[in-house]
Design a protein around this motif. Structure first.
Motif, short mmCIF file in Angstrom:
data_model
loop_
_atom_site.label_atom_id
_atom_site.label_comp_id
_atom_site.label_asym_id
_atom_site.label_seq_id
_atom_site.Cartn_x
_atom_site.Cartn_y
_atom_site.Cartn_z
N TYR A 54 0.83 -1.19 0.00
CA TYR A 54 0.00 0.00 0.00
C TYR A 54 0.88 1.25 0.00
O TYR A 54 1.95 1.28 0.60
CB TYR A 54 -0.91 0.02 1.23
N VAL A 55 0.39 2.28 -0.68
CA VAL A 55 1.12 3.53 -0.80
C VAL A 55 0.19 4.67 -0.42
O VAL A 55 -1.01 4.65 -0.75
CB VAL A 55 1.65 3.74 -2.24
N ALA A 56 0.69 5.67 0.29
CA ALA A 56 -0.10 6.84 0.68
C ALA A 56 0.54 8.10 0.12
O ALA A 56 1.76 8.29 0.21
CB ALA A 56 -0.20 6.95 2.20
N GLU A 57 -0.29 8.97 -0.45
CA GLU A 57 0.18 10.24 -0.98
C GLU A 57 -0.61 11.37 -0.34
O GLU A 57 -1.84 11.35 -0.33
CB GLU A 57 0.00 10.29 -2.49
N GLU A 58 0.10 12.35 0.22
CA GLU A 58 -0.58 13.48 0.86
C GLU A 58 -1.31 14.31 -0.19
O GLU A 58 -0.75 14.69 -1.22
CB GLU A 58 0.43 14.35 1.61
N ILE A 59 -2.59 14.62 0.09
CA ILE A 59 -3.43 15.39 -0.83
C ILE A 59 -3.58 16.83 -0.36
O ILE A 59 -3.43 17.77 -1.15
CB ILE A 59 -4.82 14.75 -0.97
N VAL A 60 -3.88 17.03 0.92
CA VAL A 60 -4.07 18.38 1.44
C VAL A 60 -3.78 18.40 2.93
O VAL A 60 -3.92 17.39 3.62
CB VAL A 60 -5.52 18.87 1.17
N ARG A 61 -3.35 19.56 3.40
CA ARG A 61 -3.10 19.77 4.83
C ARG A 61 -3.87 21.01 5.26
O ARG A 61 -3.88 22.02 4.56
CB ARG A 61 -1.62 19.95 5.09
N HIS A 62 -4.55 20.92 6.40
CA HIS A 62 -5.33 22.05 6.92
C HIS A 62 -4.96 22.25 8.38
O HIS A 62 -5.16 21.36 9.21
CB HIS A 62 -6.83 21.78 6.80
N GLU A 63 -4.40 23.39 8.71
CA GLU A 63 -4.00 23.68 10.09
C GLU A 63 -5.13 24.40 10.82
O GLU A 63 -5.88 25.18 10.24
CB GLU A 63 -2.72 24.51 10.11
N THR A 64 -5.25 24.11 12.13
CA THR A 64 -6.35 24.63 12.94
C THR A 64 -5.88 25.63 14.01
O THR A 64 -6.52 25.77 15.05
CB THR A 64 -7.09 23.47 13.61
N GLY A 65 -4.80 26.31 13.76
CA GLY A 65 -4.33 27.33 14.69
C GLY A 65 -3.85 26.75 15.99
O GLY A 65 -3.05 25.81 16.03
N THR A 66 -4.36 27.27 17.10
CA THR A 66 -3.93 26.82 18.43
C THR A 66 -4.78 25.68 18.97
O THR A 66 -4.52 25.21 20.08
CB THR A 66 -4.00 28.00 19.42
N SER A 67 -5.78 25.23 18.21
CA SER A 67 -6.69 24.19 18.69
C SER A 67 -6.24 22.82 18.19
O SER A 67 -6.23 22.55 16.99
CB SER A 67 -8.12 24.46 18.19
#
Length: 425
Positions: free
Chosen positions: A59-72
């Protein structure tokens, strides 16, 4: 004996923050979340979406998107997709944040063609040999031929509601969404089980169910029953429509010792009847008592089967077809897979992680996408605070070929008739 192995080739990806929660977003996309918290440590908080595929060997995984939530920091989440719209809900301190997950198909061939044009302009501007230019053009051509359309995701925050009202330190511990996508349940440090309409997030029922903080909740496949576990030692089944107590999980503990339920998950049997699985640990860690996986009948609230484990358990998951159960452990970070109806262990991955397992999720049992086709009977993804995403697959177990079974039957009948003839029967 079930196959036992170390996690040598199961690593899918590494992230730069501790992982606490994991969900399947689509049949081939997983979303992981976590973070370092509000302290100024430099460790990010947020989500990452990965696309899974199988290259014929692994199995292979490729990062699609990253979303940061600040300090939470994101400690728990749930997802729902109806094929047209996808939603994500995440516990961020005392609140539950709703996200819309928009998917769109991107033609990477066009993107690569655009990039190639820019690259060619830069190459022409450089004073390089023609041999190097030809080499670069050949590589660009290979990229172009291997490109294809891909699914991209955009995560947008929407409504946010407070789901826990503890006076000292309000915190949402868990959130679940029902199979229909119309019901959501939350639990937190105030011990209340709250039911919400989804995705409107309108509160339906508030159940003051436990005296201490809730560890886990789940919704039955028919959305008629909710189960909640808490640090008061209770596991309780609730009626969804009325909010009234249906029954309590009770069993004869070894040596009359005290145990705490840790995780709970509903599953389905071959007859599509609901089954309930729990894991529980003895209260004291410096004890020789074992931990247990338990199979319950949620209709009459009776314990049907148990399996003992030699170390404390931290995570639980049930496959969507109800055939397999997976557990993760605390001290060794190991992952095991069991047959659901018998609780027989069929796979053990020793030290899958360097720290305790925080989340488990089975891949879909039926996937029409050829990119995820493999020669495995089932596969489960695991995460940990060691920042690693791993996958563990169960290869098809060897069975006697049907033709060999027929030969055995024929031989058995032959000798049976021969003996009967010899004895004059």
């Amino acid at each position: 004996m079930p196959p036992t192995r170390r996690n040598e080739d199961g690593l899918l990806a590494r992230v730069n923050f501790p992982l606490y929660t994991l969900k399947m977003l689509t049949s081939r996309h997983i979303i992981v979340a976590g973070g370092g918290g509000a302290a100024n440590t430099g460790v990010a908080n947020g989500f990452e979406i990965y696309e899974l595929s199988h290259d014929g060997e692994r199995y292979v995984a490729e990062e699609i998107v990253r979303h940061e939530t600040g300090t939470s920091v994101v400690m728990n989440c749930a997802s729902y997709s109806n094929g047209h719209k996808s939603y994500l809900v995440a516990g961020q301190e005392s609140h539950c944040q709703l996200y819309s997950v928009n998917a769109k198909v991107v033609d990477e061939k066009k993107v690569l063609n655009s990039e190639e044009k820019d690259d060619h302009k830069e190459l022409r501007a450089r004073n390089v040999s023609s041999k190097k230019e030809n080499s670069e053009e050949e590589k660009a051509g290979e990229k172009k031929n291997s490109s294809s359309k891909r699914l991209k995701f955009e995560i947008k925050p929407s409504d946010s509601i407070q789901t826990d009202f503890c006076k000292d330190d309000p915190f949402q511990r868990v959130v679940r969404i029902g199979c229909s996508g119309k019901l959501m349940v939350t639990g937190g440090t105030d011990g209340h089980v709250r039911l919400w309409a989804f995705p409107s997030l309108k509160k339906l029922i508030d159940i003051a169910g436990h005296k201490k903080e809730i560890d886990d909740v789940d919704i039955s496949p028919d959305e008629q029953t909710i189960v909640s576990l808490a640090k008061d030692g209770c596991g309780i089944l609730w009626d969804v429509k009325s909010g009234k107590k249906i029954g309590e999980l009770q069993w004869d503990t070894p040596e009359n010792a005290k145990f705490l339920y840790k995780r709970c998950r509903f599953g389905v049997s071959e007859g599509r009847k609901s089954r309930l699985f729990t894991i529980c640990n003895p209260i004291h860690r410096n004890t020789k008592l074992k931990s247990y996986i338990q199979l319950w009948d949620p209709i009459d609230v009776t314990l049907k089967r148990v399996a003992a484990c030699n170390e404390f358990l931290s995570a639980l998951s049930v496959s969507d077809d109800g055939k397999f159960v997976a557990i993760g452990t605390m001290s060794s970070g190991s992952v095991s897979v069991y047959i659901a109806f018998s609780l027989q262990r069929v796979l053990h991955v020793n030290s899958a992680h360097t720290m305790f397992v925080t989340g488990l999720e089975f891949l879909p049992s039926i996937c029409e996408d050829s990119a995820l086709s493999s020669c495995t009977e089932t596969a489960v993804v695991s995460i940990s605070v060691d920042n690693r995403i791993c996958i563990h697959d169960l290869r098809y177990r060897s069975t006697i070929p049907y033709w060999l079974a027929i030969v055995f039957i024929v031989i058995t009948l032959f000798f049976t008739l021969l003996i009967c003839s010899f004895l004059g029967l």
